[in-house]
Design a protein around this motif. Structure first.
Motif, mmCIF file in Angstrom:
data_model
loop_
_atom_site.group_PDB
_atom_site.id
_atom_site.type_symbol
_atom_site.label_atom_id
_atom_site.label_comp_id
_atom_site.label_asym_id
_atom_site.label_seq_id
_atom_site.Cartn_x
_atom_site.Cartn_y
_atom_site.Cartn_z
ATOM 1 N N ALA A 39 19.607 34.874 34.128
ATOM 2 C CA ALA A 39 18.971 33.958 33.192
ATOM 3 C C ALA A 39 19.127 32.525 33.702
ATOM 4 C CB ALA A 39 19.605 34.096 31.816
ATOM 5 N N PRO A 40 18.272 31.616 33.262
ATOM 6 C CA PRO A 40 18.372 30.227 33.720
ATOM 7 C C PRO A 40 19.748 29.637 33.452
ATOM 8 C CG PRO A 40 16.315 30.578 32.551
ATOM 9 C CD PRO A 40 17.118 31.837 32.378
ATOM 10 N N GLY A 41 20.348 29.068 34.484
ATOM 11 C CA GLY A 41 21.642 28.428 34.343
ATOM 12 C C GLY A 41 22.826 29.368 34.266
ATOM 13 N N LYS A 42 22.571 30.651 34.453
ATOM 14 C CA LYS A 42 23.656 31.637 34.361
ATOM 15 C C LYS A 42 23.790 32.405 35.663
ATOM 16 C CE LYS A 42 23.420 32.312 29.352
ATOM 17 N NZ LYS A 42 23.329 33.336 28.263
ATOM 18 N N GLU A 43 24.908 33.099 35.799
ATOM 19 C CA GLU A 43 25.131 33.914 36.974
ATOM 20 C C GLU A 43 24.372 35.237 36.856
ATOM 21 O OE1 GLU A 43 29.616 32.352 38.176
ATOM 22 O OE2 GLU A 43 29.301 34.411 37.509
ATOM 23 N N ARG A 44 24.116 35.827 37.990
ATOM 24 C CA ARG A 44 23.480 37.141 38.002
ATOM 25 C C ARG A 44 24.435 38.162 37.402
ATOM 26 N NH1 ARG A 44 20.094 38.651 43.288
ATOM 27 N NH2 ARG A 44 19.525 36.491 42.834
ATOM 28 N N GLU A 45 23.890 39.033 36.555
ATOM 29 C CA GLU A 45 24.741 40.007 35.885
ATOM 30 C C GLU A 45 24.172 41.412 35.979
ATOM 31 O OE1 GLU A 45 25.017 39.041 31.724
ATOM 32 O OE2 GLU A 45 22.923 39.543 31.343
ATOM 33 N N PHE A 46 25.054 42.371 35.881
ATOM 34 C CA PHE A 46 24.685 43.773 35.940
ATOM 35 C C PHE A 46 23.928 44.188 34.692
ATOM 36 C CE2 PHE A 46 24.902 48.191 36.735
ATOM 37 C CZ PHE A 46 25.287 48.803 35.550
ATOM 38 N N ARG A 51 23.304 56.611 40.110
ATOM 39 C CA ARG A 51 23.779 57.167 41.361
ATOM 40 C C ARG A 51 22.637 57.789 42.148
ATOM 41 N NH1 ARG A 51 28.394 56.943 44.146
ATOM 42 N NH2 ARG A 51 29.317 58.964 43.785
ATOM 43 N N TYR A 52 22.854 57.973 43.454
ATOM 44 C CA TYR A 52 21.827 58.510 44.335
ATOM 45 C C TYR A 52 21.299 59.854 43.850
ATOM 46 C CZ TYR A 52 25.652 61.451 45.973
ATOM 47 O OH TYR A 52 26.695 62.341 46.042
ATOM 48 N N SER A 53 22.185 60.629 43.227
ATOM 49 C CA SER A 53 21.809 61.963 42.756
ATOM 50 C C SER A 53 21.049 61.920 41.434
ATOM 51 C CB SER A 53 23.058 62.822 42.570
ATOM 52 O OG SER A 53 23.898 62.232 41.588
ATOM 53 N N THR A 101 27.905 54.495 47.002
ATOM 54 C CA THR A 101 29.088 53.672 46.833
ATOM 55 C C THR A 101 30.066 54.372 45.905
ATOM 56 O OG1 THR A 101 29.844 51.427 46.307
ATOM 57 C CG2 THR A 101 28.216 52.394 44.841
ATOM 58 N N ALA A 102 31.257 53.851 45.807
ATOM 59 C CA ALA A 102 32.239 54.442 44.908
ATOM 60 C C ALA A 102 31.777 54.294 43.464
ATOM 61 C CB ALA A 102 33.590 53.764 45.095
ATOM 62 N N LEU A 103 32.016 55.308 42.687
ATOM 63 C CA LEU A 103 31.592 55.278 41.291
ATOM 64 C C LEU A 103 32.202 54.092 40.558
ATOM 65 C CD1 LEU A 103 29.921 56.782 39.214
ATOM 66 C CD2 LEU A 103 31.929 58.168 38.671
ATOM 67 N N SER A 104 33.418 53.746 40.913
ATOM 68 C CA SER A 104 34.117 52.655 40.241
ATOM 69 C C SER A 104 33.486 51.294 40.517
ATOM 70 C CB SER A 104 35.580 52.636 40.660
ATOM 71 O OG SER A 104 35.692 52.437 42.057
ATOM 72 N N THR A 105 32.672 51.206 41.547
ATOM 73 C CA THR A 105 32.068 49.920 41.908
ATOM 74 C C THR A 105 30.560 49.910 41.701
ATOM 75 O OG1 THR A 105 31.877 50.571 44.224
ATOM 76 C CG2 THR A 105 33.898 49.436 43.566
ATOM 77 N N LEU A 106 30.048 50.895 41.005
ATOM 78 C CA LEU A 106 28.605 51.038 40.828
ATOM 79 C C LEU A 106 27.988 49.841 40.099
ATOM 80 C CD1 LEU A 106 26.372 53.140 41.432
ATOM 81 C CD2 LEU A 106 26.767 54.061 39.141
ATOM 82 N N THR A 107 28.779 49.170 39.275
ATOM 83 C CA THR A 107 28.250 48.063 38.486
ATOM 84 C C THR A 107 28.501 46.691 39.112
ATOM 85 O OG1 THR A 107 30.283 47.850 37.199
ATOM 86 C CG2 THR A 107 28.621 49.394 36.369
ATOM 87 N N ALA A 108 29.135 46.682 40.254
ATOM 88 C CA ALA A 108 29.519 45.414 40.879
ATOM 89 C C ALA A 108 28.397 44.853 41.737
ATOM 90 C CB ALA A 108 30.771 45.599 41.724
#
Length: 125
Positions: A39-46, A51-53, A101-108
């Motif tokens: 969003a304008p003025g904000k950081e990129r967010e998830f 997953r690939y499957s 990627t690792a499931l734990s980092t899927l949202t990063a």
């Protein structure tokens, strides 16, 4: 890998949009896919990831129950169905991908190596 996002536009609050992302260049089915927004003025967010499957999805709390991510590996496409849109959903939406990627980092954000150019979604009140 090249990504091309489309489907953004202007919609009234409560409306729906479906974003599309076309991928090319590599074996799509081996790649995790995600949507982020800025969003304008904000950081990129998830926003959402799959997953690939196709068997595992993740959503930001702010969009759970309203947005749905899906993919069609045969067409090298990923989609984001957005329902019950709110003015706070206004942002540039980016699709992103990375090899498994690792499931734990899927949202990063840092997990993703390839990014599309973004498509603007504007939700009016």
């Amino acid at each position: 890998v090249q990504l091309q996002a489309s489907g953004g536009g202007l919609v009234q609050a409560g409306g729906s949009l479906r974003l599309s992302c076309a991928a090319s260049g590599r074996t799509f089915r081996d790649y995790d896919m995600a949507w982020f927004r800025q969003a304008p003025g904000k950081e990129r967010e998830f926003v959402a990831a799959m997953r690939y499957s196709g068997g595992t999805t993740r959503y930001a709390d702010s969009v759970k129950g309203r947005f749905t991510i899906s993919r069609d590996n045969a067409k090298n496409m990923v989609y984001l169905q957005m329902n019950s849109l709110k003015p706070d959903d206004t942002a540039v939406y980016y699709c992103a991908t990375t090899p498994r990627t690792a499931l734990s980092t899927l949202t990063a954000l840092s997990s993703y190596d390839y990014w599309g150019q973004g498509t603007l979604v504007t939700v009016s009140s």
